[in-house]
Write a protein that holds these residues in place. Sequence first.
Motif, PDB file in Angstrom:
ATOM      1  N   PHE A 175      44.471  99.725  74.809  1.00  0.00           N
ATOM      2  CA  PHE A 175      43.671  98.727  75.466  1.00  0.00           C
ATOM      3  C   PHE A 175      44.347  97.888  76.384  1.00  0.00           C
ATOM      4  CE2 PHE A 175      41.738  94.348  74.183  1.00  0.00           C
ATOM      5  CZ  PHE A 175      40.850  94.633  74.848  1.00  0.00           C
TER       6      PHE A 175
ATOM      7  N   GLY B  94      38.413  91.944  78.667  1.00  0.00           N
ATOM      8  CA  GLY B  94      38.824  92.620  77.512  1.00  0.00           C
ATOM      9  C   GLY B  94      37.855  92.316  76.377  1.00  0.00           C
ATOM     10  N   SER B  95      37.543  91.176  75.940  1.00  0.00           N
ATOM     11  CA  SER B  95      36.593  90.956  75.066  1.00  0.00           C
ATOM     12  C   SER B  95      35.147  91.741  75.064  1.00  0.00           C
ATOM     13  CB  SER B  95      36.180  89.438  74.893  1.00  0.00           C
ATOM     14  OG  SER B  95      37.467  88.680  74.726  1.00  0.00           O
TER      15      SER B  95
ATOM     16  N   ASN C  87      53.364  90.844  70.381  1.00  0.00           N
ATOM     17  CA  ASN C  87      52.230  90.434  71.431  1.00  0.00           C
ATOM     18  C   ASN C  87      51.114  89.467  70.936  1.00  0.00           C
ATOM     19  OD1 ASN C  87      50.337  90.660  73.282  1.00  0.00           O
ATOM     20  ND2 ASN C  87      50.223  93.151  73.221  1.00  0.00           N
TER      21      ASN C  87
ATOM     22  N   GLY D 221      37.272  87.544  80.271  1.00  0.00           N
ATOM     23  CA  GLY D 221      36.423  87.776  79.155  1.00  0.00           C
ATOM     24  C   GLY D 221      36.146  89.725  79.498  1.00  0.00           C
TER      25      GLY D 221
ATOM     26  N   ARG E 210      45.839  87.170  69.090  1.00  0.00           N
ATOM     27  CA  ARG E 210      45.249  86.022  69.013  1.00  0.00           C
ATOM     28  C   ARG E 210      43.465  86.592  69.323  1.00  0.00           C
ATOM     29  NH1 ARG E 210      47.903  83.145  72.233  1.00  0.00           N
ATOM     30  NH2 ARG E 210      46.574  83.380  74.108  1.00  0.00           N
TER      31      ARG E 210
ATOM     32  N   VAL F 232      43.878  95.602  80.371  1.00  0.00           N
ATOM     33  CA  VAL F 232      43.278  94.987  81.506  1.00  0.00           C
ATOM     34  C   VAL F 232      44.274  94.724  82.736  1.00  0.00           C
ATOM     35  CG1 VAL F 232      41.924  93.094  82.227  1.00  0.00           C
ATOM     36  CG2 VAL F 232      41.246  94.202  80.277  1.00  0.00           C
TER      37      VAL F 232
HETATM   38  C1  LIG Z   1      44.944  92.041  75.752  1.00  0.00           C
HETATM   39  C2  LIG Z   1      44.119  92.124  77.001  1.00  0.00           C
HETATM   40  C3  LIG Z   1      43.582  93.635  77.064  1.00  0.00           C
HETATM   41  C4  LIG Z   1      43.100  91.137  76.852  1.00  0.00           C
HETATM   42  O1  LIG Z   1      42.382  91.426  77.816  1.00  0.00           O
HETATM   43  P1  LIG Z   1      41.650  90.086  78.759  1.00  0.00           P
HETATM   44  O2  LIG Z   1      40.483  90.602  79.569  1.00  0.00           O
HETATM   45  O3  LIG Z   1      42.442  89.189  79.167  1.00  0.00           O
HETATM   46  O4  LIG Z   1      40.781  89.550  77.486  1.00  0.00           O
HETATM   47  P2  LIG Z   1      39.653  88.070  77.455  1.00  0.00           P
HETATM   48  O5  LIG Z   1      39.852  87.544  78.811  1.00  0.00           O
HETATM   49  O6  LIG Z   1      38.608  88.847  76.939  1.00  0.00           O
HETATM   50  O7  LIG Z   1      40.541  87.369  76.452  1.00  0.00           O
HETATM   51  C5  LIG Z   1      41.779  86.581  76.854  1.00  0.00           C
HETATM   52  C6  LIG Z   1      41.574  85.116  76.690  1.00  0.00           C
HETATM   53  O8  LIG Z   1      40.784  84.566  77.758  1.00  0.00           O
HETATM   54  C7  LIG Z   1      39.781  83.775  77.407  1.00  0.00           C
HETATM   55  N1  LIG Z   1      38.715  83.957  78.322  1.00  0.00           N
HETATM   56  C8  LIG Z   1      37.613  84.723  78.049  1.00  0.00           C
HETATM   57  N2  LIG Z   1      36.785  84.466  79.069  1.00  0.00           N
HETATM   58  C9  LIG Z   1      37.268  83.581  80.024  1.00  0.00           C
HETATM   59  C10 LIG Z   1      36.796  82.982  80.961  1.00  0.00           C
HETATM   60  N3  LIG Z   1      35.616  83.052  81.526  1.00  0.00           N
HETATM   61  N4  LIG Z   1      37.488  81.885  81.453  1.00  0.00           N
HETATM   62  C11 LIG Z   1      38.723  81.664  80.849  1.00  0.00           C
HETATM   63  N5  LIG Z   1      39.260  82.202  79.697  1.00  0.00           N
HETATM   64  C12 LIG Z   1      38.473  83.083  79.291  1.00  0.00           C
HETATM   65  C13 LIG Z   1      39.462  84.071  76.188  1.00  0.00           C
HETATM   66  O9  LIG Z   1      38.963  83.206  75.152  1.00  0.00           O
HETATM   67  C14 LIG Z   1      40.965  84.573  75.458  1.00  0.00           C
HETATM   68  O10 LIG Z   1      41.582  83.537  74.818  1.00  0.00           O
HETATM   69  P3  LIG Z   1      42.676  83.705  74.022  1.00  0.00           P
HETATM   70  O11 LIG Z   1      43.739  84.405  74.739  1.00  0.00           O
HETATM   71  O12 LIG Z   1      42.927  82.274  73.522  1.00  0.00           O
HETATM   72  O13 LIG Z   1      42.109  84.668  72.847  1.00  0.00           O
HETATM   73  C15 LIG Z   1      45.198  91.825  78.258  1.00  0.00           C
HETATM   74  O14 LIG Z   1      45.964  90.899  78.061  1.00  0.00           O
HETATM   75  C16 LIG Z   1      46.128  93.037  78.552  1.00  0.00           C
HETATM   76  O15 LIG Z   1      45.918  93.934  79.160  1.00  0.00           O
HETATM   77  N6  LIG Z   1      47.316  92.869  78.016  1.00  0.00           N
HETATM   78  C17 LIG Z   1      48.477  93.887  78.426  1.00  0.00           C
HETATM   79  C18 LIG Z   1      48.328  94.953  77.450  1.00  0.00           C
HETATM   80  C19 LIG Z   1      48.273  94.769  76.039  1.00  0.00           C
HETATM   81  O16 LIG Z   1      48.916  93.781  75.531  1.00  0.00           O
HETATM   82  N7  LIG Z   1      47.118  95.362  75.179  1.00  0.00           N
HETATM   83  C20 LIG Z   1      47.058  95.236  73.907  1.00  0.00           C
HETATM   84  C21 LIG Z   1      47.671  96.108  73.083  1.00  0.00           C
HETATM   85  S1  LIG Z   1      47.570  95.964  71.542  1.00  0.00           S
END
Ligand SMILES: CC(C)(COP(=O)(O)OP(=O)(O)OC[C@H]1O[C@@H](n2cnc3c(N)ncnc32)[C@H](O)[C@@H]1OP(=O)(O)O)[C@@H](O)C(=O)NCCC(=O)NCCS
Length: 181
Positions: free
Chosen positions: A93, A105-106, A132, A103, A137, A95
């Motif tokens: 997973f 990833g969510s 991680n 948002g 979180r 992004v």
């Molecule tokens: C983990 C991962 C996939 C999350 O993807 P993402 O698209 O950033 O996820 P989201 O945007 O949905 O959520 C991340 C944060 O942004 C916040 N967010 C969501 N929409 C938002 C918006 N419009 N504005 C500001 N913040 C927002 C979420 O609340 C969340 O907050 P949190 O960190 O306190 O939980 C990404 O960080 C990634 O690729 N990481 C590297 C690879 C990895 O670690 N993968 C997981 C392996 S288990």
Amino acid sequence: MASNTDAETEIPLTDLLIRQTTRADLPALEWDGEYWKFREMFADLFNRSLEGDVLLWIVVSPGGDMIGQAFVALRSGDRNAADGKTRAYVFSFRVKEKWRNRGVGSTLMKFIECDLWQRGFRYVTLNVAKDNPDALRLYRRMGYEVIDSCPGIWSYRDPDGIIHHVNEPSWRMLKNLSGKE
Ligand SMILES: CC(C)(COP(=O)(O)OP(=O)(O)OC[C@H]1O[C@@H](n2cnc3c(N)ncnc32)[C@H](O)[C@@H]1OP(=O)(O)O)[C@@H](O)C(=O)NCCC(=O)NCCS
């Protein structure tokens, strides 16, 4: 392939397309070289997707760029992870960095949960590296709970034939989809 501008990342999430990987997408899964090392694994997973064992979801921007991905094993040798009926395992997973915290990833995880529910699955499992906290979180916020500790030892062969051993102590997490609203 078109490149993202910062303006593109401001688009509404509803303009993003979530679809399954086709053979033509395989080079893009390498993310401009970062995941070149997983080429064999991607090819193997693609073949397993043709057999219905895994789902390879990608998120595509309106400009046609692959900006995220998550894979789902519907069945696996580890039946505590995926048993082909009620329990599926999410992995790989990610992004792209400039699209994070918006948002994407969510949205992808919610999409996967709905898709699994419709396929009759009731539990989602995943592993998250203990170092991680950001991903941990996100998963907790989405209702996943830690159920076990895993050594996280696995290996892969890169396109040059070199075997790499990964040692990534992880938490196993579980979500009961029946508990969702
Ligand atoms: C983990 C991962 C996939 C999350 O993807 P993402 O698209 O950033 O996820 P989201 O945007 O949905 O959520 C991340 C944060 O942004 C916040 N967010 C969501 N929409 C938002 C918006 N419009 N504005 C500001 N913040 C927002 C979420 O609340 C969340 O907050 P949190 O960190 O306190 O939980 C990404 O960080 C990634 O690729 N990481 C590297 C690879 C990895 O670690 N993968 C997981 C392996 S288990």
